[in-house]
Design a protein around this motif. Structure first.
Motif, PDB file in Angstrom:
ATOM      1  N   LEU A   9       6.859  -5.871   7.971  1.00 18.93           N
ATOM      2  CA  LEU A   9       6.789  -4.567   7.398  1.00 18.93           C
ATOM      3  C   LEU A   9       7.962  -4.343   6.953  1.00 18.93           C
ATOM      4  O   LEU A   9       8.138  -3.572   6.097  1.00 18.93           O
ATOM      5  CB  LEU A   9       6.291  -3.812   8.742  1.00 18.93           C
ATOM      6  N   ARG A  12       8.196  -5.763   3.433  1.00 10.10           N
ATOM      7  CA  ARG A  12       7.392  -5.034   2.687  1.00 10.10           C
ATOM      8  C   ARG A  12       8.052  -3.677   2.311  1.00 10.10           C
ATOM      9  O   ARG A  12       7.811  -3.436   1.006  1.00 10.10           O
ATOM     10  CB  ARG A  12       6.233  -5.105   3.040  1.00 10.10           C
ATOM     11  N   THR A  13       8.720  -3.113   3.027  1.00 13.30           N
ATOM     12  CA  THR A  13       9.176  -1.843   2.792  1.00 13.30           C
ATOM     13  C   THR A  13      10.249  -2.063   1.932  1.00 13.30           C
ATOM     14  O   THR A  13      10.566  -1.083   1.040  1.00 13.30           O
ATOM     15  CB  THR A  13       9.597  -0.994   4.299  1.00 13.30           C
ATOM     16  N   CYS A  14      11.050  -2.935   2.150  1.00 13.83           N
ATOM     17  CA  CYS A  14      12.345  -3.215   1.189  1.00 13.83           C
ATOM     18  C   CYS A  14      11.825  -3.384  -0.552  1.00 13.83           C
ATOM     19  O   CYS A  14      12.252  -2.904  -1.355  1.00 13.83           O
ATOM     20  CB  CYS A  14      13.063  -4.147   1.551  1.00 13.83           C
ATOM     21  N   LEU A  16       8.937  -2.512  -1.794  1.00 16.00           N
ATOM     22  CA  LEU A  16       8.369  -1.316  -2.167  1.00 16.00           C
ATOM     23  C   LEU A  16       9.219  -0.036  -2.460  1.00 16.00           C
ATOM     24  O   LEU A  16       8.878   0.426  -3.751  1.00 16.00           O
ATOM     25  CB  LEU A  16       7.112  -0.656  -0.995  1.00 16.00           C
ATOM     26  N   LEU A  98      10.504   2.804  11.044  1.00 17.42           N
ATOM     27  CA  LEU A  98      10.206   1.984  10.058  1.00 17.42           C
ATOM     28  C   LEU A  98       8.729   2.293   9.497  1.00 17.42           C
ATOM     29  O   LEU A  98       8.221   2.342   8.406  1.00 17.42           O
ATOM     30  CB  LEU A  98      10.275   0.410  10.287  1.00 17.42           C
ATOM     31  N   HIS A 102       7.682   3.430   5.603  1.00 14.62           N
ATOM     32  CA  HIS A 102       6.620   2.950   4.710  1.00 14.62           C
ATOM     33  C   HIS A 102       5.762   3.906   4.292  1.00 14.62           C
ATOM     34  O   HIS A 102       5.111   3.693   3.269  1.00 14.62           O
ATOM     35  CB  HIS A 102       6.190   1.310   5.473  1.00 14.62           C
ATOM     36  N   LEU A 105       6.832   6.000   1.668  1.00 16.76           N
ATOM     37  CA  LEU A 105       7.091   5.300   0.493  1.00 16.76           C
ATOM     38  C   LEU A 105       5.575   5.016  -0.292  1.00 16.76           C
ATOM     39  O   LEU A 105       5.465   5.240  -1.632  1.00 16.76           O
ATOM     40  CB  LEU A 105       7.541   3.978   0.480  1.00 16.76           C
ATOM     41  N   LYS A 106       4.513   4.874   0.170  1.00 15.72           N
ATOM     42  CA  LYS A 106       3.256   4.750   0.166  1.00 15.72           C
ATOM     43  C   LYS A 106       2.810   6.055  -0.826  1.00 15.72           C
ATOM     44  O   LYS A 106       2.158   6.171  -1.591  1.00 15.72           O
ATOM     45  CB  LYS A 106       2.399   4.245   0.862  1.00 15.72           C
TER      46      LYS A 106
END
Length: 251
Positions: A9, A12-14, A16, A98, A102, A105-106
Motif C-alpha cells: 500500500l 502504491r501510495t507513492c 499514485l 497511510l 491513499h 489521493l484517490k
C-alpha cells in the motif's frame, strides 16, 4: 513489524502521489521529494523511484516487485498539486495514517472541474489580457477589445481541451479566434491596433508553467524531464504562432 500488505500500500501510495503531481504540472524536484517523504513516513526501506514525464517506476527493498505508472496526459492544475502536497505533509506530521492518505489521493484523482470554474478562469484570462496588453504595448485605447477577446478565446481553449483532449489543439483554436476577432474589430473601425490586441489575447495561453518547470528541472539535474518540458513549451508556442500567422496571411 510492518506487514507486506502495508508495504505494498505504501508503494502504491507513492506511485499514485507522483502520478498526480506529474499529471497536474509539478516540477520533478517536488515529485521526487514528495515520493521520498511518503516512503520514509510509511516505513519503506531503501526506496527508489525513477520519474519522467511519461511514467514512474518505484521499488523498495521490502518488496520483490516494482510499481509502474503510465502517464499519458498532462495539464496545469496547481490546486491538485497543492492538495497532494497537503496529504504528504499530514502523513509526515502523523495527522493521518497511510490508508487514509491513499484514500485522500484517490479522492483527489477523481476530482473534476466544477461548472463555475471555467467561466471564472475565462474572466481571469480577460483581465490578464487587458492588463498585459497595456503593460507590453502601452495601448490604453483598445483594452476593452483585449478584455473581451482574451476571455472568449480562453473559453474556446477550455472547451476544445475538454472536448477533444488533443494537446496543442486548444492553443491553436484559441489563437485563431484571437487573430480573427482582433483583425475584424480593426476592419469594422471599432479598434485601432490589431497587433496590440493579439499580444494581450495570447498572454493567458503562453506556457509559463512548463517553461518555469523546464528551467527548474534543468537546474536540479533532471536532464530528461527538463528538455522534454522545454520542447512541450516550444510546441505550444508554435501552435499559437502558427494560428496567428494563418490569420494574418489570409486576412
Amino acid at each position: 513489524m510492518i506487514t507486506k500488505e502495508r508495504r505494498i500500500l505504501a508503494l502504491r501510495t507513492c506511485v499514485l502521489a507522483g502520478r498526480l503531481l506529474i499529471e497536474n504540472g509539478s516540477n520533478m524536484e517536488r515529485v521526487n521529494d514528495t515520493l521520498d517523504r511518503i516512503a520514509k513516513n510509511a516505513g519503506l526501506r531503501k526506496f527508489q523511484a525513477f520519474t519522467t514525464l511519461t511514467g514512474i517506476v518505484a521499488s523498495s527493498d521490502d518488496l520483490p516487485n516494482s510499481q509502474v505508472a503510465d502517464i499519458r496526459r498532462r495539464k496545469n492544475d496547481l490546486s491538485k498539486v497543492a492538495a497532494v502536497n497537503e496529504v504528504s505533509r499530514e502523513l509526515a506530521s502523523g495527522l493521518i495514517e497511510l490508508p487514509e492518505a491513499h484514500a485522500q489521493l484517490k479522492s483527489i484523482e477523481r476530482q473534476t472541474t466544477d461548472w463555475w470554474q471555467n467561466p471564472l478562469e475565462a474572466f481571469a484570462a480577460a483581465i490578464l489580457s487587458a492588463a498585459l496588453m497595456i503593460v507590453f504595448t502601452g495601448d490604453v485605447v483598445d483594452w476593452w477589445a483585449a478584455f473581451i477577446i482574451g476571455g472568449l478565446s480562453y473559453a474556446v481553449f477550455s472547451f476544445v481541451v475538454r472536448k477533444f483532449k488533443i494537446q496543442y489543439l486548444g492553443e491553436f483554436c484559441a489563437s485563431l479566434v484571437i487573430g480573427g476577432l482582433a483583425i475584424l474589430t480593426v476592419k469594422l473601425g471599432w479598434t485601432q491596433n490589431a497587433n496590440s490586441i493579439i499580444i494581450g489575447g495570447v498572454m493567458p495561453l503562453v506556457p509559463g508553467i512548463p517553461l518555469t518547470n523546464a528551467a527548474r528541472d534543468l537546474v536540479s539535474g533532471n536532464l530528461i524531464s527538463g528538455p522534454t518540458r522545454g520542447i512541450e513549451a516550444i510546441l505550444t508556442a508554435v501552435a499559437i504562432g502558427s494560428a496567428i500567422v494563418i490569420v494574418m496571411r489570409f486576412s
